[in-house]
Design a protein around this motif. Structure first.
Motif, PDB file in Angstrom:
ATOM      1  N   ASN A  35       0.844  -1.197   0.000  1.00 34.54           N
ATOM      2  CA  ASN A  35       0.000   0.000   0.000  1.00 34.54           C
ATOM      3  C   ASN A  35       0.881   1.249   0.000  1.00 34.54           C
ATOM      4  O   ASN A  35       0.497   2.293   0.483  1.00 34.54           O
ATOM      5  CB  ASN A  35      -0.982   0.007   1.168  1.00 34.54           C
ATOM      6  CG  ASN A  35      -0.287   0.068   2.511  1.00 34.54           C
ATOM      7  OD1 ASN A  35       0.928  -0.031   2.602  1.00 34.54           O
ATOM      8  ND2 ASN A  35      -1.059   0.225   3.570  1.00 34.54           N
ATOM      9  N   ALA A  36       2.087   1.115  -0.554  1.00 34.58           N
ATOM     10  CA  ALA A  36       3.023   2.232  -0.628  1.00 34.58           C
ATOM     11  C   ALA A  36       2.513   3.278  -1.618  1.00 34.58           C
ATOM     12  O   ALA A  36       2.044   2.947  -2.703  1.00 34.58           O
ATOM     13  CB  ALA A  36       4.394   1.737  -1.069  1.00 34.58           C
ATOM     14  N   ILE A  37       2.621   4.529  -1.218  1.00 38.01           N
ATOM     15  CA  ILE A  37       2.279   5.629  -2.105  1.00 38.01           C
ATOM     16  C   ILE A  37       3.415   6.632  -2.043  1.00 38.01           C
ATOM     17  O   ILE A  37       3.782   7.046  -0.954  1.00 38.01           O
ATOM     18  CB  ILE A  37       0.951   6.294  -1.707  1.00 38.01           C
ATOM     19  CG1 ILE A  37      -0.175   5.288  -1.852  1.00 38.01           C
ATOM     20  CG2 ILE A  37       0.691   7.518  -2.553  1.00 38.01           C
ATOM     21  CD1 ILE A  37      -1.531   5.827  -1.458  1.00 38.01           C
ATOM     22  N   PRO A  38       4.037   7.004  -3.154  1.00 38.41           N
ATOM     23  CA  PRO A  38       3.707   6.539  -4.486  1.00 38.41           C
ATOM     24  C   PRO A  38       4.279   5.154  -4.751  1.00 38.41           C
ATOM     25  O   PRO A  38       5.225   4.720  -4.103  1.00 38.41           O
ATOM     26  CB  PRO A  38       4.371   7.563  -5.400  1.00 38.41           C
ATOM     27  CG  PRO A  38       5.559   8.033  -4.622  1.00 38.41           C
ATOM     28  CD  PRO A  38       5.130   7.997  -3.171  1.00 38.41           C
ATOM     29  N   SER A  58      14.259   9.008  -4.080  1.00 32.56           N
ATOM     30  CA  SER A  58      14.631  10.420  -4.156  1.00 32.56           C
ATOM     31  C   SER A  58      15.641  10.682  -5.267  1.00 32.56           C
ATOM     32  O   SER A  58      15.877  11.817  -5.628  1.00 32.56           O
ATOM     33  CB  SER A  58      15.209  10.900  -2.821  1.00 32.56           C
ATOM     34  OG  SER A  58      16.386  10.186  -2.520  1.00 32.56           O
ATOM     35  N   GLY A  59      16.228   9.634  -5.822  1.00 31.26           N
ATOM     36  CA  GLY A  59      17.241   9.816  -6.845  1.00 31.26           C
ATOM     37  C   GLY A  59      16.667   9.791  -8.250  1.00 31.26           C
ATOM     38  O   GLY A  59      15.978   8.854  -8.631  1.00 31.26           O
ATOM     39  N   THR A  60      16.948  10.832  -9.023  1.00 28.06           N
ATOM     40  CA  THR A  60      16.435  10.860 -10.390  1.00 28.06           C
ATOM     41  C   THR A  60      17.075   9.768 -11.240  1.00 28.06           C
ATOM     42  O   THR A  60      16.424   9.219 -12.118  1.00 28.06           O
ATOM     43  CB  THR A  60      16.656  12.232 -11.045  1.00 28.06           C
ATOM     44  OG1 THR A  60      18.037  12.566 -10.972  1.00 28.06           O
ATOM     45  CG2 THR A  60      15.823  13.302 -10.384  1.00 28.06           C
ATOM     46  N   ASP A  61      18.341   9.436 -10.988  1.00 19.77           N
ATOM     47  CA  ASP A  61      19.007   8.395 -11.765  1.00 19.77           C
ATOM     48  C   ASP A  61      18.305   7.054 -11.614  1.00 19.77           C
ATOM     49  O   ASP A  61      18.096   6.333 -12.593  1.00 19.77           O
ATOM     50  CB  ASP A  61      20.478   8.253 -11.355  1.00 19.77           C
ATOM     51  CG  ASP A  61      21.314   9.456 -11.742  1.00 19.77           C
ATOM     52  OD1 ASP A  61      20.885  10.221 -12.641  1.00 19.77           O
ATOM     53  OD2 ASP A  61      22.386   9.647 -11.147  1.00 19.77           O
ATOM     54  N   LYS A  62      17.914   6.727 -10.394  1.00 20.73           N
ATOM     55  CA  LYS A  62      17.224   5.456 -10.148  1.00 20.73           C
ATOM     56  C   LYS A  62      15.862   5.450 -10.837  1.00 20.73           C
ATOM     57  O   LYS A  62      15.451   4.442 -11.402  1.00 20.73           O
ATOM     58  CB  LYS A  62      17.071   5.208  -8.655  1.00 20.73           C
ATOM     59  CG  LYS A  62      16.455   3.864  -8.350  1.00 20.73           C
ATOM     60  CD  LYS A  62      16.529   3.507  -6.895  1.00 20.73           C
ATOM     61  CE  LYS A  62      15.820   2.215  -6.671  1.00 20.73           C
ATOM     62  NZ  LYS A  62      16.601   1.203  -6.067  1.00 20.73           N
ATOM     63  N   PHE A  63      15.167   6.572 -10.817  1.00 21.79           N
ATOM     64  CA  PHE A  63      13.856   6.635 -11.454  1.00 21.79           C
ATOM     65  C   PHE A  63      13.993   6.548 -12.979  1.00 21.79           C
ATOM     66  O   PHE A  63      13.214   5.859 -13.643  1.00 21.79           O
ATOM     67  CB  PHE A  63      13.101   7.901 -11.048  1.00 21.79           C
ATOM     68  CG  PHE A  63      11.659   7.874 -11.438  1.00 21.79           C
ATOM     69  CD1 PHE A  63      10.772   7.021 -10.811  1.00 21.79           C
ATOM     70  CD2 PHE A  63      11.185   8.693 -12.448  1.00 21.79           C
ATOM     71  CE1 PHE A  63       9.442   6.974 -11.175  1.00 21.79           C
ATOM     72  CE2 PHE A  63       9.848   8.655 -12.821  1.00 21.79           C
ATOM     73  CZ  PHE A  63       8.971   7.793 -12.184  1.00 21.79           C
ATOM     74  N   ILE A  64      14.980   7.205 -13.537  1.00 20.50           N
ATOM     75  CA  ILE A  64      15.227   7.116 -14.987  1.00 20.50           C
ATOM     76  C   ILE A  64      15.569   5.680 -15.373  1.00 20.50           C
ATOM     77  O   ILE A  64      15.107   5.176 -16.397  1.00 20.50           O
ATOM     78  CB  ILE A  64      16.327   8.104 -15.417  1.00 20.50           C
ATOM     79  CG1 ILE A  64      15.791   9.543 -15.293  1.00 20.50           C
ATOM     80  CG2 ILE A  64      16.817   7.823 -16.829  1.00 20.50           C
ATOM     81  CD1 ILE A  64      16.843  10.616 -15.453  1.00 20.50           C
TER      82      ILE A  64
END
Length: 71
Positions: A35-38, A58-64
């Protein structure tokens, strides 16, 4: 609120879902066991996950990296 005709009882917790938020949370818990958001998942046209879903980062590299795995 959901229209009364769209209310349903969850197979997961046995509670009636009357709002869009409850419906979305029920989908998340039933399908992904969290039930994690986001919580992000890339799905193909059949609804199957492409790559591993992730929660907040929090890291943009990981999200990319996550986004590129969905290709």
């Amino acid at each position: 609120p959901l229209p009364e005709g769209e209310w349903y009882t969850s197979a997961f917790d046995g509670k009636q879902k009357k709002t869009l938020g409850q419906k979305n949370m029920d989908y998340l818990v039933t399908r992904y066991k969290t039930n994690a958001i986001p919580y992000f998942a890339i799905l193909n046209s059949s609804g199957a996950p492409q790559g591993a879903p992730i929660g907040y980062t929090s890291g943009t590299d990981k999200f990319i990296e996550f986004l590129s795995e969905g290709n």
